[in-house]
Design an enzyme around this catalytic site. Structure first.
Site, PDB file in Angstrom:
ATOM      1  N   HIS A  94       0.737  -1.287  -0.073  1.00 34.26           N
ATOM      2  CA  HIS A  94       0.172   0.167   0.033  1.00 34.26           C
ATOM      3  C   HIS A  94       0.885   1.142   0.014  1.00 34.26           C
ATOM      4  O   HIS A  94       0.758   2.110  -0.884  1.00 34.26           O
ATOM      5  CB  HIS A  94      -0.856  -0.004   1.119  1.00 34.26           C
ATOM      6  CG  HIS A  94      -1.740   1.072   1.410  1.00 34.26           C
ATOM      7  ND1 HIS A  94      -3.312   1.189   0.989  1.00 34.26           N
ATOM      8  CD2 HIS A  94      -1.523   2.355   1.880  1.00 34.26           C
ATOM      9  CE1 HIS A  94      -3.614   2.408   1.337  1.00 34.26           C
ATOM     10  NE2 HIS A  94      -2.526   3.214   1.882  1.00 34.26           N
ATOM     11  N   GLU A  95       1.900   1.251   0.993  1.00 32.25           N
ATOM     12  CA  GLU A  95       2.792   2.474   0.915  1.00 32.25           C
ATOM     13  C   GLU A  95       3.486   2.677  -0.168  1.00 32.25           C
ATOM     14  O   GLU A  95       4.042   3.622  -0.646  1.00 32.25           O
ATOM     15  CB  GLU A  95       3.497   2.469   2.345  1.00 32.25           C
ATOM     16  CG  GLU A  95       2.673   2.420   3.607  1.00 32.25           C
ATOM     17  CD  GLU A  95       1.573   3.648   3.618  1.00 32.25           C
ATOM     18  OE1 GLU A  95       1.944   4.599   3.165  1.00 32.25           O
ATOM     19  OE2 GLU A  95       0.501   3.383   4.398  1.00 32.25           O
ATOM     20  N   HIS A 102       1.939   4.516  -3.010  1.00 34.90           N
ATOM     21  CA  HIS A 102       2.239   6.047  -2.776  1.00 34.90           C
ATOM     22  C   HIS A 102       3.635   6.618  -3.207  1.00 34.90           C
ATOM     23  O   HIS A 102       3.871   7.476  -4.052  1.00 34.90           O
ATOM     24  CB  HIS A 102       1.975   6.502  -1.240  1.00 34.90           C
ATOM     25  CG  HIS A 102       0.618   6.389  -0.740  1.00 34.90           C
ATOM     26  ND1 HIS A 102      -0.259   7.108  -1.305  1.00 34.90           N
ATOM     27  CD2 HIS A 102       0.252   5.673   0.207  1.00 34.90           C
ATOM     28  CE1 HIS A 102      -1.601   6.878  -0.730  1.00 34.90           C
ATOM     29  NE2 HIS A 102      -1.428   6.116   0.324  1.00 34.90           N
ATOM     30  N   GLU A 110      -5.568   8.009  -2.804  1.00 37.63           N
ATOM     31  CA  GLU A 110      -5.513   6.486  -2.287  1.00 37.63           C
ATOM     32  C   GLU A 110      -5.619   5.493  -3.462  1.00 37.63           C
ATOM     33  O   GLU A 110      -5.627   4.383  -3.239  1.00 37.63           O
ATOM     34  CB  GLU A 110      -6.440   6.141  -1.400  1.00 37.63           C
ATOM     35  CG  GLU A 110      -6.239   7.086   0.032  1.00 37.63           C
ATOM     36  CD  GLU A 110      -5.063   6.783   0.709  1.00 37.63           C
ATOM     37  OE1 GLU A 110      -4.416   5.322   0.386  1.00 37.63           O
ATOM     38  OE2 GLU A 110      -4.345   7.411   1.454  1.00 37.63           O
ATOM     39  N   TYR A 148     -10.539   7.283   0.493  1.00 33.09           N
ATOM     40  CA  TYR A 148     -10.186   5.750   0.759  1.00 33.09           C
ATOM     41  C   TYR A 148     -11.046   4.852  -0.046  1.00 33.09           C
ATOM     42  O   TYR A 148     -10.997   3.993  -0.822  1.00 33.09           O
ATOM     43  CB  TYR A 148     -10.100   5.214   2.259  1.00 33.09           C
ATOM     44  CG  TYR A 148      -8.853   5.705   2.804  1.00 33.09           C
ATOM     45  CD1 TYR A 148      -7.708   4.852   2.727  1.00 33.09           C
ATOM     46  CD2 TYR A 148      -8.805   6.902   3.568  1.00 33.09           C
ATOM     47  CE1 TYR A 148      -6.706   5.246   3.271  1.00 33.09           C
ATOM     48  CE2 TYR A 148      -7.426   6.951   4.114  1.00 33.09           C
ATOM     49  CZ  TYR A 148      -6.303   6.429   4.017  1.00 33.09           C
ATOM     50  OH  TYR A 148      -5.090   6.705   4.682  1.00 33.09           O
TER      51      TYR A 148
END
Length: 243
Positions: free
Chosen positions: A58-59, A62, A88, A204
Site C-alpha cells: 500500500h505505502e 504512494h 489513495e 479511501y
C-alpha cells in the site's frame, strides 16, 4: 522496523524526502516508507504478517506515484496536488498484487527451509479478502461521512457534541456497531485532525472503486501473460503514476 510505544508510533505512511522540481534543480524524487513489522520473539527473527505485507505494498503505491512523476513544477509533482478522489488510488491498487499468485510466491517462503507457502494457505488468504467485506465498507462509510459532517455541517456552538455527531453517523451507516457512551475514538482519529485528510477521508472508499477498475485492466490482459501485463503496466505508469 516495529512499533515501539516509547519512541515510534504505530501505523504506516509514505512521505517525501526529495521532491522533483526544476526551480530547485531537483530531478530525482526520493520517497521513504515508514512501516511497522512484528518484533522478533525469542530466537525467531522479525517476520512480517500478511497484513504487514499488504501495508508495505500500500505505502509503496504512494511511493511510486511520487518517484515516477514527470511533472517538473514542485507544487504539482509526485503526490503534490493530486485530486482527493485519487490520493489513495495507487496505494489501494498495489494491495491487489498481494492476492496475485505469481507475486506472492515470489517472496512467500519459509524463512528457514525456503519452502513455498502451501497452496491451501494461499487459497485461504484469497478467501478471507471478502470475509466481512460489507462490514468493512460500512466502517469506511461511517468514517468518511463523519469526517464530512464534522468539517461541513457541525456547529461547535450548538448543543450537539462531536461525539453526538459520531453516534448519529454510526446509527446511519453502521447501526450494528454503535459507539459506547464512553467511546472517544475521535480523540485518536488523527487522519482527519492531524494527518492531512480533513474532509478527505472519503477518498479511501472512492479510490477503492477506481483502483479496482485499474487492476481490472491487468486482469483483462491476463495476469499470466507477462508481456501484456508489462504493456498495461507501462500504460498505467504513463497515464496515471507519472502525472
Amino acid at each position: 522496523p516495529y512499533s515501539r510505544p516509547a519512541d515510534k508510533r504505530g501505523g504506516a505512511w509514505m512521505d517525501v524526502c526529495i521532491g522533483k522540481s526544476d526551480a530547485c534543480d531537483r530531478d530525482v524524487p526520493v520517497a521513504y516508507l515508514t512501516c511497522n513489522g512484528s518484533p522478533p520473539v525469542g530466537d525467531t527473527p522479525s517476520l512480517m504478517t500478511f497484513r504487514e505485507v499488504e501495508t508495505l505494498f500500500h505505502e509503496a503505491g504512494h511511493g511510486f506515484q511520487h518517484m515516477l512523476t514527470k511533472a517538473s513544477v514542485g507544487d504539482v509533482a509526485g503526490i503534490n496536488g493530486v485530486e482527493w478522489d485519487a490520493v489513495e488510488l495507487p496505494s489501494q491498487f498495489m494491495e491487489n498484487w498481494c492476492y496475485d499468485k505469481a507475486t506472492v510466491y515470489g517472496f512467500a517462503k519459509h524463512y528457514e527451509t525456503g519452502e513455498p507457502l502451501p497452496e491451501e494457505f494461499f487459497e485461504k488468504l484469497c478467501a478471507q479478502k471478502t470475509y466481512n467485506a460489507g462490514m468493512m465498507s460500512c466502517r469506511q462509510l461511517t468514517f468518511g461521512m463523519l469526517d464530512i459532517e464534522l468539517h461541513s455541517n457541525y456547529d461547535p456552538a450548538s448543543d450537539e457534541t462531536v461525539f453526538d455527531v459520531q453516534k448519529r453517523m454510526s446509527e446511519k451507516y453502521s447501526p450494528y456497531q454503535l459507539p459506547l457512551a464512553e467511546d472517544r475514538f475521535l480523540c485518536a482519529f488523527s487522519h482527519i485532525f492531524a494527518g492531512g485528510y480533513s474532509a478527505g477521508y472519503y477518498s479511501y472508499k472512492w479510490a477503492e472503486v477506481m483502483s479496482a477498475d485499474a487492476f481490472g485492466a491487468f486482469e483483462d490482459a491476463g495476469l499470466d501473460n507477462e508481456e501484456e501485463v508489462k504493456k498495461v503496466g507501462r500504460s498505467f505508469r504513463d497515464t496515471f503514476l507519472s502525472l
